[in-house]
Design a protein around this motif. Structure first.
Motif, PDB file in Angstrom:
ATOM      1  N   TYR A  88       0.854  -1.150  -0.100  1.00  0.00           N
ATOM      2  CA  TYR A  88       0.059  -0.008  -0.092  1.00  0.00           C
ATOM      3  C   TYR A  88       0.804   1.298   0.017  1.00  0.00           C
ATOM      4  N   GLN A  89       1.635   1.426   0.889  1.00  0.00           N
ATOM      5  CA  GLN A  89       2.511   2.632   0.989  1.00  0.00           C
ATOM      6  C   GLN A  89       3.280   2.913  -0.202  1.00  0.00           C
ATOM      7  N   LEU A  90       4.043   1.911  -0.881  1.00  0.00           N
ATOM      8  CA  LEU A  90       4.754   2.168  -2.067  1.00  0.00           C
ATOM      9  C   LEU A  90       3.697   2.657  -3.155  1.00  0.00           C
ATOM     10  N   GLN A  91       2.650   1.875  -3.077  1.00  0.00           N
ATOM     11  CA  GLN A  91       1.461   2.298  -4.294  1.00  0.00           C
ATOM     12  C   GLN A  91       0.982   3.843  -4.219  1.00  0.00           C
ATOM     13  N   VAL A  92       0.814   4.218  -2.991  1.00  0.00           N
ATOM     14  CA  VAL A  92       0.474   5.439  -2.690  1.00  0.00           C
ATOM     15  C   VAL A  92       1.389   6.335  -3.263  1.00  0.00           C
ATOM     16  N   MET A  93       2.623   6.181  -2.669  1.00  0.00           N
ATOM     17  CA  MET A  93       3.882   6.902  -3.021  1.00  0.00           C
ATOM     18  C   MET A  93       4.018   7.191  -4.851  1.00  0.00           C
ATOM     19  N   LYS A  94       3.855   5.938  -5.206  1.00  0.00           N
ATOM     20  CA  LYS A  94       3.896   5.863  -6.827  1.00  0.00           C
ATOM     21  C   LYS A  94       2.722   6.864  -7.384  1.00  0.00           C
ATOM     22  N   THR A  95       1.709   6.870  -7.026  1.00  0.00           N
ATOM     23  CA  THR A  95       0.167   7.578  -7.533  1.00  0.00           C
ATOM     24  C   THR A  95       0.795   9.012  -7.385  1.00  0.00           C
ATOM     25  N   VAL A  96       1.413   9.320  -6.224  1.00  0.00           N
ATOM     26  CA  VAL A  96       1.453  10.858  -5.777  1.00  0.00           C
ATOM     27  C   VAL A  96       2.482  11.244  -6.747  1.00  0.00           C
ATOM     28  N   LYS A  97       3.774  10.433  -7.128  1.00  0.00           N
ATOM     29  CA  LYS A  97       4.881  10.926  -8.084  1.00  0.00           C
ATOM     30  C   LYS A  97       4.106  10.939  -9.452  1.00  0.00           C
ATOM     31  N   LEU A  98       3.284  10.106  -9.764  1.00  0.00           N
ATOM     32  CA  LEU A  98       2.911  10.346 -11.060  1.00  0.00           C
ATOM     33  C   LEU A  98       1.694  11.525 -11.228  1.00  0.00           C
ATOM     34  N   VAL A  99       1.243  12.007 -10.364  1.00  0.00           N
ATOM     35  CA  VAL A  99       0.403  13.041 -10.484  1.00  0.00           C
ATOM     36  C   VAL A  99       1.236  14.313 -10.333  1.00  0.00           C
ATOM     37  N   MET A 100       2.540  14.462  -9.533  1.00  0.00           N
ATOM     38  CA  MET A 100       3.235  15.513  -9.585  1.00  0.00           C
ATOM     39  C   MET A 100       4.060  15.763 -11.033  1.00  0.00           C
ATOM     40  N   LYS A 101       4.200  14.691 -11.661  1.00  0.00           N
ATOM     41  CA  LYS A 101       4.860  15.027 -13.149  1.00  0.00           C
ATOM     42  C   LYS A 101       4.118  16.157 -13.783  1.00  0.00           C
ATOM     43  N   HIS A 102       2.970  16.255 -13.302  1.00  0.00           N
ATOM     44  CA  HIS A 102       1.729  17.264 -14.276  1.00  0.00           C
ATOM     45  C   HIS A 102       2.122  18.641 -13.462  1.00  0.00           C
TER      46      HIS A 102
END
Length: 312
Positions: free
Chosen positions: A200-214
């Motif tokens: 869960y924690q790694l997946q949440v972090m990945k979601t945030v990183k992908l959003v922040m690319k924008h």
């Protein structure tokens, strides 16, 4: 003609003030979430739910007497049904309050179903959410004695259309987003669960990183909320982060719920009321809480694509 069944899985929430205690009892009775020895789990769950129902009641009174999660999830199911068309039948199975999994399957099997797709409304996988909903599904499904395949969509934390929905949602609800510090808030989990291999924690972090690319110009951080009990949970906590950024002189703060796709007490009470008041107290001038995705067209499109891309 046989249809493909799509079971939308969610936590559920009390739909009246009277439902608070039984909802909490069901929650604390779930061994996938709280590992109390099984022999005493139900009596302990009863005691905890009786105690917590009194303190929790005020949250729901401030929210209008109930959680809106049921209505919003049913609305998501309705929109997904429209998007998928007649070859599919979409039903909602809540984990801790109506409509329960058994009610969902009774509704599903009114039609001729040749396979079932399990689609959690938890974008990031945890054994405490998606895992628990899957386990409950299989316990109930056995009773129906149906020999049809079941396909699991385990997570979609990095699915491009889901990320697109999050990005659009921020921009639509915060036109001057470049002026804001972004604080992503996810439901916390005991550290023990993560150490045992929960992704869960790694997946949440990945979601945030992908959003922040924008949003390359925005400062941001990820925090966690909704801790219960004495054990160590994932940090930093959202309220502590609000205090920290205020001390650093941040005046414009956007709080973005990143692991929720519908509204409930964690967003409407904790983020809006509790942390909204805290933000004022510590000197945040503009506190904006981004709404959950709910029936965003792009989010429904993401769910549709996930279903249609299933192999099998």
């Amino acid at each position: 003609m046989a249809k493909t069944g799509v079971v939308l899985l969610n936590m559920g929430g009390p739909d009246s003030l009277e439902a608070i205690q039984p909802f909490l009892y069901n929650l604390f009775s779930d061994h996938d979430i709280i590992e109390i020895p099984r022999l005493i789990q139900k009596p302990v769950a009863y005691l905890i739910s009786k105690t917590r129902a009194k303190s929790t009641r005020k949250y729901y009174e401030l929210m209008g007497g109930k959680s809106p999660q049921k209505e919003q999830t049913l609305e998501q199911a309705k929109e997904l049904q429209k998007a998928l068309g007649d070859k599919y039948k979409v039903v909602v199975a809540m984990r801790y309050w109506h409509p329960f999994t058994e009610e969902a399957l009774n509704e599903l099997f009114k039609d001729d179903i040749d396979k079932i797709i399990l689609l959690p409304l938890y974008p990031q996988y945890s054994r405490t959410t998606t895992g628990s909903s899957f386990n409950e599904f299989y316990r109930v499904f056995k009773k129906f004695n149906k020999n049809i395949p079941v396909i699991e969509i385990k997570s979609y934390f990095d699915y491009p259309t889901y990320i697109q929905a999050l990005v659009e949602n921020i921009k639509e609800n915060l036109p001057d987003y470049k002026n804001y510090y972004f604080l992503f808030s996810a439901h916390s989990l005991p550290e023990k669960v993560i150490k045992e291999g929960d992704p869960y924690q790694l997946q949440v972090m990945k979601t945030v990183k992908l959003v922040m690319k924008h949003f390359p110009e925005n400062e941001y951080n990820l925090a966690y909320q909704s801790k219960i009990g004495p054990v160590k949970w994932l940090e930093p906590f959202t309220d502590k982060e609000i205090e920290r950024v205020a001390k650093e002189g941040i005046k414009n703060l956007a709080v973005i719920p990143i692991s929720f796709v519908s509204e409930h007490s964690e967003t409407l009470y904790e983020l809006d009321i509790q942390y909204g008041n805290l933000a004022k107290e510590v000197g945040i001038e503009n506190y904006v809480r981004i709404p959950t995705l709910q029936t965003s067209k792009t989010f429904i499109k993401a769910l549709k694509e996930l279903v249609e891309n299933v192999k099998g």
